[in-house]
Design an enzyme around this catalytic site. Structure first.
Site, PDB file in Angstrom:
ATOM      1  N   ASP A 151       0.866  -1.179   0.000  1.00 53.66           N
ATOM      2  CA  ASP A 151       0.000   0.000   0.000  1.00 53.66           C
ATOM      3  C   ASP A 151       0.902   1.229   0.000  1.00 53.66           C
ATOM      4  O   ASP A 151       1.940   1.220   0.667  1.00 53.66           O
ATOM      5  CB  ASP A 151      -0.857  -0.035   1.280  1.00 53.66           C
ATOM      6  CG  ASP A 151      -2.065   0.867   1.229  1.00 53.66           C
ATOM      7  OD1 ASP A 151      -2.783   0.842   0.214  1.00 53.66           O
ATOM      8  OD2 ASP A 151      -2.310   1.593   2.218  1.00 53.66           O
ATOM      9  N   TYR A 206       2.579   4.779   0.988  1.00 53.08           N
ATOM     10  CA  TYR A 206       2.636   5.551   2.229  1.00 53.08           C
ATOM     11  C   TYR A 206       1.484   6.550   2.232  1.00 53.08           C
ATOM     12  O   TYR A 206       1.184   7.169   1.212  1.00 53.08           O
ATOM     13  CB  TYR A 206       3.944   6.333   2.297  1.00 53.08           C
ATOM     14  CG  TYR A 206       5.197   5.485   2.411  1.00 53.08           C
ATOM     15  CD1 TYR A 206       5.349   4.544   3.430  1.00 53.08           C
ATOM     16  CD2 TYR A 206       6.250   5.657   1.527  1.00 53.08           C
ATOM     17  CE1 TYR A 206       6.509   3.789   3.540  1.00 53.08           C
ATOM     18  CE2 TYR A 206       7.417   4.910   1.625  1.00 53.08           C
ATOM     19  CZ  TYR A 206       7.543   3.983   2.637  1.00 53.08           C
ATOM     20  OH  TYR A 206       8.695   3.245   2.742  1.00 53.08           O
ATOM     21  N   PHE A 254       8.210   1.704  -1.154  1.00 53.49           N
ATOM     22  CA  PHE A 254       9.242   1.937  -0.139  1.00 53.49           C
ATOM     23  C   PHE A 254       9.968   3.275  -0.280  1.00 53.49           C
ATOM     24  O   PHE A 254      10.675   3.685   0.631  1.00 53.49           O
ATOM     25  CB  PHE A 254      10.276   0.787  -0.092  1.00 53.49           C
ATOM     26  CG  PHE A 254       9.678  -0.532   0.289  1.00 53.49           C
ATOM     27  CD1 PHE A 254       9.246  -0.776   1.577  1.00 53.49           C
ATOM     28  CD2 PHE A 254       9.519  -1.543  -0.655  1.00 53.49           C
ATOM     29  CE1 PHE A 254       8.670  -1.992   1.932  1.00 53.49           C
ATOM     30  CE2 PHE A 254       8.937  -2.760  -0.308  1.00 53.49           C
ATOM     31  CZ  PHE A 254       8.518  -2.991   0.992  1.00 53.49           C
ATOM     32  N   HIS A 270       8.767  -9.224   6.046  1.00 57.11           N
ATOM     33  CA  HIS A 270       8.677  -7.829   5.603  1.00 57.11           C
ATOM     34  C   HIS A 270       9.672  -6.975   6.399  1.00 57.11           C
ATOM     35  O   HIS A 270       9.939  -7.253   7.571  1.00 57.11           O
ATOM     36  CB  HIS A 270       7.245  -7.328   5.833  1.00 57.11           C
ATOM     37  CG  HIS A 270       6.929  -6.070   5.117  1.00 57.11           C
ATOM     38  ND1 HIS A 270       7.262  -4.823   5.619  1.00 57.11           N
ATOM     39  CD2 HIS A 270       6.313  -5.843   3.933  1.00 57.11           C
ATOM     40  CE1 HIS A 270       6.860  -3.896   4.774  1.00 57.11           C
ATOM     41  NE2 HIS A 270       6.281  -4.479   3.740  1.00 57.11           N
TER      42      HIS A 270
END
Length: 227
Positions: free
Chosen positions: A66, A68, A79, A188
């Site tokens: 998803d 940020y 990321f 993760h």
């Protein structure tokens, strides 16, 4: 939602997808949301990953979940955050692992565009989000679209490296021909799970090893302080 800067290779690969009813509905949903809410990333940056890494240049695919949802963070690459924005916790952990794995000078920013330009397609499974509301655009059609993207990359003749961090990303394994492609999996990098198998997994040296074996250029992960 527009994609005028999409490279021709992606337009060709995804033309069928763009014309499907679900995608039209998705476009309408996001456009409607933007009328009354702050949606990230800005419309012109939703497809940044595809603009920076044309289909024919994709050698590595890193999948996030998803975007940020903090102010001015998301810009279309999983990321990554824009220059001047504090490095988020997951990326802090990615940098720590990079340093331990291959030696890496941790930069003062989280802007990963140089990686995308070297053939790493950095996409989230969902490409938009309402400000400060995680997973707010989940199950609206983006997952269908990005599954199609993964399937298209899987169809490439030459080997690709798929990086699946965390349980959500690992579910996409069924879309990948593991006989032809390399899959790198671990926990993760989120602070909630990084110590459960992300730290010490050495994904970055594995990526470069697989690229080397395929006769492709290795990734230079170095990020200058001025990006």
């Amino acid at each position: 939602m527009s994609f005028p800067k999409l490279p021709d290779s992606w337009k060709n690969e995804l033309a069928e997808e763009f014309n499907k009813p679900y995608f039209k509905e998705l476009q309408d949903f996001v456009a409607q949301e933007r009328k009354s809410k702050t949606i990230y990333p800005p419309s012109e940056e939703v497809f940044s990953a595809f603009e920076l890494t044309p289909f024919e240049q994709v050698n590595v695919l890193i999948l996030g979940q998803d975007p940020y949802h903090g102010d001015n963070q998301a810009h279309g690459l999983c990321f990554s955050v824009k220059p001047g924005i504090k490095t988020p916790p997951s990326l802090v952990n990615i940098y720590k692992e990079l340093k331990d794995d291959i030696g890496f000078d941790i930069p003062n920013h989280g802007y990963l565009v140089p990686w995308a330009k070297q053939g790493i397609l950095m996409i989230n499974a969902v490409l938009t989000v309402e400000a400060h509301t995680a997973n707010s655009h989940k199950n609206k059609g983006w997952e269908t679209f990005t599954d199609a993207v993964i399937s298209k990359v899987n169809q490439k003749q030459e080997p690709v490296i798929f990086v699946l961090w965390g349980g959500y990303a690992k579910k996409k394994l069924k879309l990948i021909d593991t006989n032809r492609h390399t899959v790198i999996q671990s926990a993760h990098p989120s602070p909630l799970s990084a110590r459960n198998g992300f730290f010490g997994s050495k994904p970055f040296s594995q990526i470069n090893s697989a690229l080397r074996q395929a006769g492709k250029p290795e990734i230079n992960y170095h990020l200058s302080a001025n990006n």
